[in-house]
Design a protein around this motif. Structure first.
Motif, short mmCIF file in Angstrom:
data_model
loop_
_atom_site.label_atom_id
_atom_site.label_comp_id
_atom_site.label_asym_id
_atom_site.label_seq_id
_atom_site.Cartn_x
_atom_site.Cartn_y
_atom_site.Cartn_z
N SER A 35 -2.54 1.85 -1.34
CA SER A 35 -3.59 1.35 -1.95
C SER A 35 -4.87 1.48 -0.62
O SER A 35 -4.48 2.12 0.13
CB SER A 35 -3.63 -0.28 -1.91
N SER A 38 -5.09 1.76 3.40
CA SER A 38 -3.61 2.14 3.65
C SER A 38 -3.35 3.22 4.88
O SER A 38 -2.45 3.56 5.32
CB SER A 38 -2.61 2.47 2.59
N ASP A 209 1.66 2.19 3.47
CA ASP A 209 1.27 0.86 3.22
C ASP A 209 1.07 0.22 4.52
O ASP A 209 1.70 0.44 5.70
CB ASP A 209 2.25 -0.03 2.60
N LYS A 210 -0.37 -0.06 4.89
CA LYS A 210 -0.71 -0.72 6.00
C LYS A 210 -0.49 0.27 7.46
O LYS A 210 0.09 -0.10 8.42
CB LYS A 210 0.05 -2.04 6.44
N VAL A 214 6.22 4.46 4.04
CA VAL A 214 7.05 3.41 3.40
C VAL A 214 8.23 4.07 2.88
O VAL A 214 9.29 4.01 3.15
CB VAL A 214 6.49 2.31 2.39
N ARG A 231 11.48 -0.68 -4.73
CA ARG A 231 10.86 -1.48 -3.50
C ARG A 231 9.62 -2.08 -4.30
O ARG A 231 8.79 -1.79 -4.91
CB ARG A 231 10.14 -0.59 -2.58
N ARG A 233 7.06 -3.42 -3.04
CA ARG A 233 5.76 -3.18 -2.80
C ARG A 233 5.20 -2.01 -3.59
O ARG A 233 3.99 -1.89 -4.03
CB ARG A 233 5.73 -2.58 -1.10
N ILE A 234 6.15 -0.87 -3.90
CA ILE A 234 5.79 0.33 -4.89
C ILE A 234 5.66 -0.08 -6.28
O ILE A 234 4.51 0.08 -6.76
CB ILE A 234 6.50 1.35 -4.52
N GLN A 236 4.89 -2.84 -7.27
CA GLN A 236 3.61 -3.75 -7.69
C GLN A 236 2.43 -2.78 -7.65
O GLN A 236 1.64 -3.03 -8.45
CB GLN A 236 3.81 -4.55 -6.47
N PHE A 237 2.38 -1.93 -6.56
CA PHE A 237 1.17 -1.03 -6.43
C PHE A 237 1.19 -0.40 -7.92
O PHE A 237 -0.24 -0.16 -8.47
CB PHE A 237 1.50 -0.25 -5.31
#
Lengths: 244, 223
Positions: A35, A38, A209-210, A214, A231, A233-234, A236-237
């Motif tokens: 995102s 990142s 990420d951040k 990842v 995962r 986070r992925i 979701q993205f």
């Protein structure tokens, strides 16, 4: 190869890259997803020496970009295409493309111009060779930007969100050229939000990420339900990006 | 006494000689101040704090001293310490230095207005700093600053009349002599008004042509 080890970079108190390790071998197309904020673009800007690393190292064919002596050689081996094109506004398309080959690679003007026109032909801009950037559309400008990078015969092409400033139609113009380059075996590091396209041309996908890496997976595995998608986070993205 | 310019007829060659001297001094000073302006603007925007500081001091100094005082210092002051320079050369140098201070400020703002992405593109392509300045920074800065530079140059032409105070018989100097010879200051200075207006009009015409040429890619929008 491009080799990043423990790359750290902060702007003030904001940690943008928090220990990145990444290898890009010759012939690979590696897409970097993540995102906004990142650290994707910063990572590219560290690779081409536009940002200084706080810690860690990046080498391009064993030339360390943090050492001024090596940086020149590293920059000869890589070329960057930018989100906002960054063409030289006072020069025609051909002049934009030939400046560095003439000045840096010491090519003759005639030789450089012939090569530039061939490149412009190959991206469908042969007829616009003597136009100024202000007289070109966004998609045409970015195609000139790609030609300018390719004119240096780089081993590595660094692409920094090169379609983010373009509408869908122009994006397609530019992505078609990348697909062609990928087919010809050009090594690319591709920072992008064009997930579906990344999926079609990449050999590997890296997700940031951040400021942290990842996952770093072969493309198929990245999109597999039991691979990267497992995962939260992925997934979701990706679902968010696909909705947009 | 009625207004009668024909009375000046015998003095025309003398006045023309003065006008030519003014044109020569201005042309040289214009080139001089452009070169100094570019150089100082480059120093002021350089990454070396020492160089940029030195350039700043130069600009600040010469913008804040009346031109006539600078001129007197060069022409009447310097011989005291053994430096003798003729009036014409002194005039051209003084105008170049003063004009350079103003030009550099205009060019500097043109440099600062350049999109940093353009410079970054040049850097990553491996171009050296001098090449980037010559081929990219300078031409782009001149595109945007040529109009305000025109004002500086017009001011330079007007200021050149002050060179008459250091024994240089340029246009104003010659006119003063003719006025006191003929006792017809009204006619003489009326001609002088027109002469200066024509000179500066020529400069602005030339600037207009240059502006269009430097910005030919975005014509007609910025014409």
């Amino acid at each position: 190869m491009i080799r990043a080890r423990g790359v750290r970079k902060s702007f003030g108190s904001a940690i943008v890259l928090d220990g990145i390790d990444l290898d890009v071998e010759s012939g690979e197309v590696v897409s970097i997803l993540g995102s906004s904020g990142s650290g994707k673009s910063t990572l590219i800007r560290c690779m081409n020496g536009l940002e200084k690393l706080d810690a860690g190292s990046i080498t391009i064919d064993d030339f360390d970009v943090s050492r001024p002596k090596d940086l020149a050689e590293a920059r000869k081996r890589s070329a960057t295409v930018f989100q906002l094109f960054n063409l030289y506004p006072h020069m025609t398309a051909v002049q934009n493309i030939t400046l560095a080959p003439i000045q840096v690679l010491k090519r003759s003007r005639a030789e450089a111009e012939a090569a530039a026109r061939t490149l412009l032909d190959s991206v469908g801009l042969g007829a616009r060779a003597d136009a100024y950037p202000a007289q070109l559309s966004g998609g045409q400008r970015q195609r000139v930007g790609i030609c300018r990078a390719l004119a240096m015969n780089p081993r590595y092409l660094l692409l920094d969100e090169i379609t983010s400033a373009l509408d869908p139609e122009m994006t397609a113009e530019v992505l078609n050229i990348l697909a062609q380059l990928a087919k010809n075996g050009t090594t690319m590091v591709f920072v992008t939000h064009e997930i579906e396209f990344a999926r079609t041309i990449s050999s590997r996908i890296v997700f940031l990420d951040k400021g942290q890496l990842v996952v770093d997976l072969p493309t198929e595995e990245f999109f597999a339900a039991d691979g990267g998608m497992a995962r939260p986070r992925i997934s979701q993205f990706l679902s968010k990006m696909r909705k947009d | 006494m009625p207004f009668d310019v024909t009375i000046l007829a015998p003095h025309v060659p003398f006045l023309l000689k003065g006008a030519l001297l003014t044109a020569e001094a201005c042309a040289l000073a214009l080139v001089g101040s452009l070169i100094i302006g570019l150089l100082v603007a480059a120093l002021r925007t350089s990454s070396s704090p020492l160089l940029s500081r030195a350039a700043f001091v130069y600009v600040d100094l010469f913008r804040n001293i009346p031109f006539i005082v600078q001129l007197f210092f060069f022409f009447y002051g310097l011989p005291e310490i053994g430096i003798y320079v003729d009036a014409f050369t002194t005039g051209v140098i003084a105008l170049s230095i003063a004009g350079g201070a103003f030009s550099s400020d205009v060019i500097r703002s043109g440099i600062l207005a350049i999109d940093t992405g353009i410079i970054e593109a040049a850097e990553v392509s491996g171009l050296s700093k001098p090449v980037i300045f010559r081929k990219i920074v300078m031409p782009i800065a001149l595109r945007t600053s040529i109009r305000p530079l025109g004002s500086v140059f017009i001011n330079l032409v007007l200021t050149s009349s002050i060179l008459s105070t250091i024994t240089l018989n340029e246009l104003t100097g010659s006119a003063k002599i003719v006025a006191s010879d003929t006792f017809r200051p009204f006619e003489v200075y009326a001609v002088l008004l027109i002469a200066y207006a024509s000179l500066t009009y020529l400069v602005s015409l030339a600037i207009g042509v240059l502006h269009r040429r430097l910005n030919r890619d975005r014509m007609p929008e910025v014409a």
